[in-house]
Motif scaffolding. Structure first.
Motif, PDB file in Angstrom:
ATOM      1  N   THR A 410       0.829  -1.205   0.000  1.00 32.54           N
ATOM      2  CA  THR A 410       0.000   0.000   0.000  1.00 32.54           C
ATOM      3  C   THR A 410       0.863   1.254   0.000  1.00 32.54           C
ATOM      4  O   THR A 410       0.613   2.201  -0.762  1.00 32.54           O
ATOM      5  CB  THR A 410      -0.936   0.005   1.223  1.00 32.54           C
ATOM      6  N   ALA A 411       1.890   1.265   0.843  1.00 38.69           N
ATOM      7  CA  ALA A 411       2.783   2.426   0.910  1.00 38.69           C
ATOM      8  C   ALA A 411       3.494   2.642  -0.419  1.00 38.69           C
ATOM      9  O   ALA A 411       3.673   3.785  -0.867  1.00 38.69           O
ATOM     10  CB  ALA A 411       3.796   2.233   2.029  1.00 38.69           C
ATOM     11  N   ALA A 412       3.881   1.562  -1.064  1.00 39.02           N
ATOM     12  CA  ALA A 412       4.555   1.677  -2.363  1.00 39.02           C
ATOM     13  C   ALA A 412       3.611   2.284  -3.403  1.00 39.02           C
ATOM     14  O   ALA A 412       4.025   3.127  -4.214  1.00 39.02           O
ATOM     15  CB  ALA A 412       5.038   0.305  -2.832  1.00 39.02           C
ATOM     16  N   ALA A 413       2.350   1.873  -3.384  1.00 38.22           N
ATOM     17  CA  ALA A 413       1.374   2.428  -4.329  1.00 38.22           C
ATOM     18  C   ALA A 413       1.200   3.924  -4.107  1.00 38.22           C
ATOM     19  O   ALA A 413       1.133   4.718  -5.064  1.00 38.22           O
ATOM     20  CB  ALA A 413       0.037   1.707  -4.178  1.00 38.22           C
ATOM     21  N   ILE A 414       1.129   4.337  -2.850  1.00 42.35           N
ATOM     22  CA  ILE A 414       0.995   5.770  -2.551  1.00 42.35           C
ATOM     23  C   ILE A 414       2.244   6.517  -3.006  1.00 42.35           C
ATOM     24  O   ILE A 414       2.155   7.597  -3.612  1.00 42.35           O
ATOM     25  CB  ILE A 414       0.748   5.971  -1.042  1.00 42.35           C
ATOM     26  N   SER A 438     -10.502   6.326   4.774  1.00 36.12           N
ATOM     27  CA  SER A 438      -9.709   7.427   4.230  1.00 36.12           C
ATOM     28  C   SER A 438      -9.311   7.192   2.782  1.00 36.12           C
ATOM     29  O   SER A 438      -9.191   6.052   2.327  1.00 36.12           O
ATOM     30  CB  SER A 438      -8.427   7.622   5.058  1.00 36.12           C
ATOM     31  N   ILE A 439      -9.112   8.293   2.062  1.00 36.54           N
ATOM     32  CA  ILE A 439      -8.401   8.281   0.786  1.00 36.54           C
ATOM     33  C   ILE A 439      -6.998   8.812   1.072  1.00 36.54           C
ATOM     34  O   ILE A 439      -6.844   9.872   1.667  1.00 36.54           O
ATOM     35  CB  ILE A 439      -9.113   9.152  -0.270  1.00 36.54           C
ATOM     36  N   LEU A 440      -5.992   8.055   0.641  1.00 36.44           N
ATOM     37  CA  LEU A 440      -4.600   8.372   0.971  1.00 36.44           C
ATOM     38  C   LEU A 440      -3.810   8.664  -0.289  1.00 36.44           C
ATOM     39  O   LEU A 440      -4.001   8.017  -1.323  1.00 36.44           O
ATOM     40  CB  LEU A 440      -3.960   7.207   1.730  1.00 36.44           C
ATOM     41  N   CYS A 441      -2.903   9.633  -0.179  1.00 37.36           N
ATOM     42  CA  CYS A 441      -2.080  10.046  -1.318  1.00 37.36           C
ATOM     43  C   CYS A 441      -0.706  10.478  -0.835  1.00 37.36           C
ATOM     44  O   CYS A 441      -0.450  10.600   0.368  1.00 37.36           O
ATOM     45  CB  CYS A 441      -2.726  11.213  -2.068  1.00 37.36           C
ATOM     46  N   ASP A 442       0.156  10.765  -1.798  1.00 40.02           N
ATOM     47  CA  ASP A 442       1.535  11.202  -1.540  1.00 40.02           C
ATOM     48  C   ASP A 442       1.543  12.706  -1.276  1.00 40.02           C
ATOM     49  O   ASP A 442       1.187  13.499  -2.151  1.00 40.02           O
ATOM     50  CB  ASP A 442       2.399  10.872  -2.758  1.00 40.02           C
ATOM     51  N   PRO A 443       1.952  13.140  -0.080  1.00 41.83           N
ATOM     52  CA  PRO A 443       1.955  14.582   0.216  1.00 41.83           C
ATOM     53  C   PRO A 443       3.046  15.343  -0.519  1.00 41.83           C
ATOM     54  O   PRO A 443       3.048  16.576  -0.515  1.00 41.83           O
ATOM     55  CB  PRO A 443       2.190  14.620   1.732  1.00 41.83           C
ATOM     56  N   ARG A 444       3.970  14.637  -1.168  1.00 38.98           N
ATOM     57  CA  ARG A 444       5.083  15.309  -1.859  1.00 38.98           C
ATOM     58  C   ARG A 444       4.670  15.873  -3.207  1.00 38.98           C
ATOM     59  O   ARG A 444       5.387  16.720  -3.769  1.00 38.98           O
ATOM     60  CB  ARG A 444       6.236  14.317  -2.076  1.00 38.98           C
ATOM     61  N   PHE A 531       5.606   3.970   4.452  1.00 39.99           N
ATOM     62  CA  PHE A 531       5.744   5.063   3.496  1.00 39.99           C
ATOM     63  C   PHE A 531       7.001   5.875   3.796  1.00 39.99           C
ATOM     64  O   PHE A 531       7.724   6.298   2.874  1.00 39.99           O
ATOM     65  CB  PHE A 531       4.503   5.960   3.553  1.00 39.99           C
ATOM     66  N   GLN A 532       7.285   6.061   5.070  1.00 43.20           N
ATOM     67  CA  GLN A 532       8.504   6.777   5.448  1.00 43.20           C
ATOM     68  C   GLN A 532       9.749   6.023   4.997  1.00 43.20           C
ATOM     69  O   GLN A 532      10.753   6.642   4.592  1.00 43.20           O
ATOM     70  CB  GLN A 532       8.531   6.988   6.967  1.00 43.20           C
ATOM     71  N   GLN A 533       9.703   4.691   5.044  1.00 43.22           N
ATOM     72  CA  GLN A 533      10.849   3.895   4.591  1.00 43.22           C
ATOM     73  C   GLN A 533      11.110   4.125   3.102  1.00 43.22           C
ATOM     74  O   GLN A 533      12.261   4.197   2.665  1.00 43.22           O
ATOM     75  CB  GLN A 533      10.587   2.406   4.849  1.00 43.22           C
ATOM     76  N   PHE A 534      10.063   4.277   2.322  1.00 46.30           N
ATOM     77  CA  PHE A 534      10.222   4.520   0.879  1.00 46.30           C
ATOM     78  C   PHE A 534      10.680   5.941   0.574  1.00 46.30           C
ATOM     79  O   PHE A 534      11.457   6.165  -0.360  1.00 46.30           O
ATOM     80  CB  PHE A 534       8.899   4.265   0.149  1.00 46.30           C
ATOM     81  N   MET A 539       4.572  10.892   6.876  1.00 49.57           N
ATOM     82  CA  MET A 539       3.155  11.251   6.824  1.00 49.57           C
ATOM     83  C   MET A 539       2.595  10.927   5.453  1.00 49.57           C
ATOM     84  O   MET A 539       3.348  10.783   4.472  1.00 49.57           O
ATOM     85  CB  MET A 539       2.960  12.737   7.132  1.00 49.57           C
ATOM     86  N   VAL A 540       1.265  10.820   5.392  1.00 51.51           N
ATOM     87  CA  VAL A 540       0.558  10.678   4.121  1.00 51.51           C
ATOM     88  C   VAL A 540      -0.543  11.733   4.074  1.00 51.51           C
ATOM     89  O   VAL A 540      -0.990  12.232   5.105  1.00 51.51           O
ATOM     90  CB  VAL A 540      -0.061   9.277   3.945  1.00 51.51           C
ATOM     91  N   LEU A 541      -0.958  12.079   2.868  1.00 54.77           N
ATOM     92  CA  LEU A 541      -2.135  12.923   2.706  1.00 54.77           C
ATOM     93  C   LEU A 541      -3.357  12.072   3.010  1.00 54.77           C
ATOM     94  O   LEU A 541      -3.516  10.976   2.471  1.00 54.77           O
ATOM     95  CB  LEU A 541      -2.204  13.483   1.287  1.00 54.77           C
ATOM     96  N   ASN A 542      -4.240  12.584   3.855  1.00 57.69           N
ATOM     97  CA  ASN A 542      -5.433  11.856   4.276  1.00 57.69           C
ATOM     98  C   ASN A 542      -6.659  12.733   4.045  1.00 57.69           C
ATOM     99  O   ASN A 542      -6.726  13.853   4.549  1.00 57.69           O
ATOM    100  CB  ASN A 542      -5.319  11.496   5.760  1.00 57.69           C
ATOM    101  N   THR A 543      -7.605  12.240   3.284  1.00 59.94           N
ATOM    102  CA  THR A 543      -8.892  12.908   3.138  1.00 59.94           C
ATOM    103  C   THR A 543      -9.989  11.875   3.279  1.00 59.94           C
ATOM    104  O   THR A 543      -9.750  10.668   3.165  1.00 59.94           O
ATOM    105  CB  THR A 543      -8.989  13.668   1.797  1.00 59.94           C
TER     106      THR A 543
END
Length: 583
Positions: A410-414, A438-444, A531-534, A539-543
């Motif tokens: 999941t983290a890799a997909a984000i 939640s809907i999760l996305c890459d905050p970068r 996600f932090q490891q990648f 953190m992730v974007l959460n909506t």
């Protein structure tokens, strides 16, 4: 002892069950009815709570309702004697109240085969709010504040709490209200629906406080820490403002008078593009709210000497102001539970009754996961029933039983830029999605905000998205370090970090964070850590997992939302559903 708490005669109707002083379940009716802010009797939420606790109404000792028509009766009499509102208006409001079915009749109609034989308690609206904050907080003693539109003829109440006891020292009574002020400006700015105030809060950083002098004519501060409205700018106290307040989405007529347009200029039509004047009015209204709010808090802190603060009421959803409390007042710790608005009155009424009857404080709310959950077999059944639709959408279905693998995939997909639906465990209590729906996305990704607003959320482009951040990483990324598990405070992101996470950094450098601890949500914490490891970003974007509807409750609703939007991947429990990559 079993206590049912109910919010039935306000927006965001809700139910909760408390057993021996501990919360067992809580949910808002909108999640079951699929109508935002549903106002009416919370029959489905109540049925869920009883089922979750393995109870029926015959097992319930007490029902606590967060409304008491007898509260503040002397003030009501004085108001009507002095103000002498239109007799037609008074008669209509009394008639509307008589039309409401009593709670006993509603229980009999909705649960005809179950009999409630316990005691019914009416809890004054703001006392329920204060209880919903303090009695589940980590504080043994604190200053307590409730601010909202109106409830039981008051719009605000504040005082001190210690142990089981809450002592209300002051109130602001009808017709004066910070909540009505903010809602009136929200309507004036062309956001007509109940709950649209958060749009004004999101728009405010784009403007300048050029109308603050005008706002100070509308709201006046009083020496005792309270406030009053200049009533010439409002209608709610003298006219029959149309509203729909039962069995559906709450709807209001205009609360402001023509005098407001004379002061601020013509109102915005909802279809009119936003311009700089609108943005400046939003910024000024937010500024005025904060001036009045901090005026009240400073006076209360001075009088009480306390440095811990518990907040509730609809205005406690103003996360921008909440995040400034430590900067603008001597308070050092702030607690706002996840359903600070009227829904929270369900748990507040229940805990108020528990403590009134001599119960001990033995519960602290450190997470918001009090709604329905669905097991692997229920998820599998939904997928099986919709296999043809899933295949027609070009999706692959994969079961991933090992938790670390699920989180890593999941983290890799984000991290690859996918928009991902995340459906796990029990549904959140309150309006915020906090990592289970939640809907999760890459905050970068700088383009992620525009992508989500246009393709998934289908909402205004100015509205920001929130970061879910590992609790242990807050101090490194934000200018303040505190636990914010319910996304109820906005902090400034450290200046040197803002360019790294543009998708969750608002135009003024702030972020409405949710802190995620391993104790409160170990799976979500593990996902963010992967996600932090990648990426090096904790953190992730959460909506919220929805599309202009209440947050999804069931696997069926999550799958429906996924299939009709442009989300890339859906994770339902331990099942990953992925769309084929587009060439």
């Amino acid at each position: 002892m079993i206590i049912l708490g109910i919010n039935a005669y306000h927006a965001d109707s809700a139910a909760a069950v408390v057993r021996d002083g501990k919360l067992i379940a809580a949910a808002e009716e909108e999640r079951f009815r699929r109508v935002k802010h549903w106002a009416g009797f919370p029959s489905q939420a109540l049925a869920y709570c009883l089922d979750e606790a393995k109870l029926n109404l015959a097992d319930v000792d007490h029902i606590a309702l967060n409304q008491d028509n007898r509260a503040n009766l002397v003030r009501k009499v004085i108001y009507f004697a002095v103000r002498r509102p239109s007799i037609g208006l008074v008669i209509k409001r009394l008639a509307n109240r008589r039309k409401r079915e009593g709670l006993t009749a509603l229980l009999l109609k909705e649960f005809p085969h179950q009999k409630f034989c316990g005691e019914l308690h009416h809890v004054e609206h703001h006392l329920a709010h204060l209880s919903s904050a303090f009695h589940v907080s980590p504080f043994e003693a604190a200053a307590v504040v409730s601010v909202d539109g109106f409830g039981d003829f008051a719009s605000a109440a504040w005082g001190v709490a210690n142990g089981r006891e809450i002592r209300v020292q002051e109130r602001v009574f009808f017709p004066h209200s910070l909540g009505v002020f903010y809602q009136a400006v929200t309507q004036y700015l062309g956001f007509p629906h109940y709950g649209d105030e958060y749009k004004v809060m999101g728009l405010a950083p784009y403007g300048r406080p050029s109308f603050l002098d005008a706002m100070q004519k509308i709201v006046r501060l009083l020496p005792d820490g309270s406030f009053e409205l200049d009533l010439k700018f409002f209608r709610h106290h003298r006219e029959d403002v149309a509203y729909q307040w039962a069995n559906g989405s709450p709807e209001f007529g205009d609360l402001f008078s023509p005098a407001l347009e004379n002061l601020l200029g013509p109102r915005r039509d909802p279809t009119e593009p936003l311009n700089d004047r609108h943005r400046d009015v939003a910024r000024s209204a937010q500024g005025m709210y904060e001036v009045a709010f901090f005026h009240l808090l400073r006076m209360l802190q001075k009088q009480s000497g306390m440095t811990d603060l518990a907040l509730a009421g609809g205005c406690a959803m103003n996360s921008v102001a909440n995040g400034k409390v430590r900067r603008m007042t001597p308070f050092r710790r702030v607690y706002i539970q996840s359903a600070a608005g009227d829904a929270g009155g369900a748990i507040g009424a229940a805990f108020a009754v528990w403590h009134k009857l001599g119960g001990q404080r033995n519960f602290k709310m450190n997470h918001a996961y009090w709604g329905p959950a669905f097991d692997a077999s229920e998820i599998a059944q939904v997928i099986a029933e919709h296999r043809s639709q899933i295949c027609a959408s070009g999706c692959a279905v994969e079961e991933i039983l090992e938790e670390q693998t699920l989180c890593r995939r999941t983290a890799a997909a984000i991290a690859e830029g996918q928009v991902l639906g995340w459906f796990q465990g029990r549904m959140e209590w309150g309006p915020r999605a906090l990592g289970n729906r939640s809907i999760l996305c890459d905050p970068r990704r700088a383009d992620m905000k525009a992508l989500l607003n246009a393709k998934i959320k289908r909402r205004e482009s100015f509205r920001p998205f929130a970061p879910s951040v590992l609790e242990e990483a807050v101090a490194e990324w934000f200018e303040e370090d505190d636990a914010v598990p319910f996304m109820m405070q906005v902090f400034q992101i450290r200046e040197e970090k803002r360019s790294l996470i543009p998708a969750v950094t608002h135009v003024d450098g702030s972020g409405r964070l949710q802190t995620v601890s391993v104790q409160a949500n170990p799976l979500y914490h593990r996902l963010i850590r992967e996600f932090q490891q990648f990426t090096g970003i904790p953190m992730v974007l959460n909506t919220s997992f929805n599309e202009n509807e209440p947050v999804v409750c069931t696997p069926q609703e999550a799958l429906d939302c996924f299939l009709r939007t442009s989300m890339d991947t859906l994770v339902l429990g331990n099942v990953m559903i992925s769309r084929a990559a587009k060439n």
